[in-house]
Scaffold this motif. Structure first.
Motif, short mmCIF file in Angstrom:
data_model
loop_
_atom_site.label_atom_id
_atom_site.label_comp_id
_atom_site.label_asym_id
_atom_site.label_seq_id
_atom_site.Cartn_x
_atom_site.Cartn_y
_atom_site.Cartn_z
N LEU A 145 10.01 -3.13 5.10
CA LEU A 145 8.95 -2.41 4.40
C LEU A 145 9.15 -2.56 2.89
CD1 LEU A 145 8.96 0.84 6.57
CD2 LEU A 145 7.12 -0.85 6.49
N PRO A 146 8.08 -2.53 2.12
CA PRO A 146 6.68 -2.38 2.50
C PRO A 146 6.09 -3.65 3.08
CG PRO A 146 6.86 -2.65 0.14
CD PRO A 146 8.27 -2.57 0.64
N LEU A 147 4.92 -3.49 3.74
CA LEU A 147 4.19 -4.59 4.34
C LEU A 147 2.76 -4.62 3.80
CD1 LEU A 147 5.10 -4.18 8.13
CD2 LEU A 147 5.83 -6.05 6.64
N MET A 148 2.18 -5.79 3.79
CA MET A 148 0.75 -5.93 3.57
C MET A 148 0.12 -6.26 4.91
SD MET A 148 -2.01 -5.92 1.80
CE MET A 148 -1.66 -5.99 0.04
N VAL A 149 -0.83 -5.45 5.33
CA VAL A 149 -1.53 -5.67 6.60
C VAL A 149 -2.97 -6.05 6.29
CG1 VAL A 149 -2.21 -4.65 8.80
CG2 VAL A 149 -0.04 -3.98 7.75
N LYS A 150 -3.44 -7.14 6.88
CA LYS A 150 -4.80 -7.61 6.59
C LYS A 150 -5.38 -8.33 7.80
CE LYS A 150 -3.01 -10.24 3.28
NZ LYS A 150 -2.85 -11.23 2.18
N PRO A 151 -6.70 -8.37 7.91
CA PRO A 151 -7.32 -9.19 8.96
C PRO A 151 -6.99 -10.66 8.72
CG PRO A 151 -8.91 -7.70 7.95
CD PRO A 151 -7.71 -7.69 7.09
N GLY A 185 -10.29 -4.32 4.98
CA GLY A 185 -9.34 -4.13 6.05
C GLY A 185 -7.89 -4.31 5.65
N CYS A 186 -7.62 -4.43 4.36
CA CYS A 186 -6.25 -4.64 3.88
C CYS A 186 -5.59 -3.32 3.49
CB CYS A 186 -6.24 -5.57 2.67
SG CYS A 186 -6.83 -7.23 3.03
#
Length: 315
Positions: free
Chosen positions: A139-145, A153-154
């Protein structure tokens, strides 16, 4: 030369941004004396293109329906010239995990990531999968479609407890999510243009959003992000971000115009995040800012791309 057709709008989540981009490009082209029409995408488009074929199409469609190559496939079927990358390159660039893989093979640094469909979470158990993700990527993470634009959606995930809602947010815009190790540093956008004389990088634009994350609101709300162009980088790093953007443009088989989104970390390493084959041209978009900083005229740049595409023909 007959009329130039700017396609904008469409049915993606980025329709409003596309309309703004298309309007600005059309006005800029008219300023150079070209005859320009603007049109949305609907069921009557093919008949219009057949009966009143323009000399060139400028696709300003953002999001999946505009950047996945489909519209360009249709234009090629009709043998109509268009500005931008060919369909196969669009598909590769728009799929973020695939684009990252191509960039890695080209020797470009990109954050470690995992790509998973929603079915995996349903079949294997969301809690177990998310625990494994955090253990692997940290962590941290970047989450995206995996396939989306304008940061829709990010989310940046700082704690494990934030991950479930971030996954739901990403899956709202597609069935596959990309989870990426978050790299802190200065975010820069580097446009590449090629009017037929070879690709060249334009000045890098440094991006510093008020909220710390360059999300949809930060991108398209005037005053919510501070842009610096040229980016406040050393001469060496200025050269490096340009090199990376050019290398990504060429490795992915892009043409005419692209924009690479990069991060320069505290150690001076340049990380590739993604590339856009149909970058925005709104009043808060980075490509027009870079064109202006290069001492170029937006209309003349757009016109040069149109002329290059027209000379190339419908392929």
């Amino acid at each position: 030369m007959s009329s130039i057709l700017v396609l904008a709008g469409g049915l993606s989540h980025e329709r409003d941004v596309s309309l703004r981009s298309g309007r600005r490009v059309a006005e800029a082209l008219r300023g150079t004396g070209l005859d320009v029409l603007e049109r949305d995408v609907d069921a009557s488009l093919l008949n219009t293109l057949r009966s009143e074929a323009p000399s060139c199409v400028v696709p300003m469609l953002h999001g999946e329906t505009g950047e996945d190559g489909a519209i360009r496939e249709v234009l090629e079927l009709l043998d109509i010239p268009y500005v931008g990358a060919p369909p196969s390159s669009c598909r590769t660039a728009f799929d973020k995990p695939v684009a990252k893989a191509v960039a890695t093979r080209a020797g470009i640094l990109t954050p470690e990531s995992v790509c998973l469909p929603a079915e995996t979470f349903r079949e294997l158990g969301a809690a177990e999968v998310m625990a494994a993700l955090v253990a692997r990527l940290g962590l941290p993470l970047m989450v995206k479609p995996a396939k989306s634009g304008s940061a829709l959606g990010c989310s940046v995930v700082h704690t494990a407890e934030e991950l479930p809602s971030a996954m739901v947010n990403a899956f709202a815009y597609g069935e596959v999510a990309l989870l990426e190790r978050f790299v802190s540093g200065l975010e820069v956008a580097v446009p590449v243009i090629d009017d037929g004389s070879g690709p060249r990088a334009l000045p890098a634009v440094a991006i510093e959003p008020d909220g710390g994350v360059y999300d949809y609101t930060a991108r398209y709300t005037a005053g919510s992000t501070e842009f610096s162009v040229p980016a406040p980088l050393s001469a060496e790093l200025t050269e490096e971000v340009a090199r990376v953007a050019l290398l990504a443009h060429q490795a992915l088989g892009l043409r005419d115009v692209s924009r690479s989104d990069l991060i320069v970390d505290a150690e001076g390493r340049v990380w590739f995040l993604e590339v856009n084959v149909a970058p925005g041209f709104t009043e808060t978009s980075t490509v027009p800012l870079s064109i202006q900083a290069a001492g170029l005229d937006l209309g003349k740049v757009c016109a040069s791309l149109v002329h290059a595409a027209t000379a190339r023909g419908g392929r």
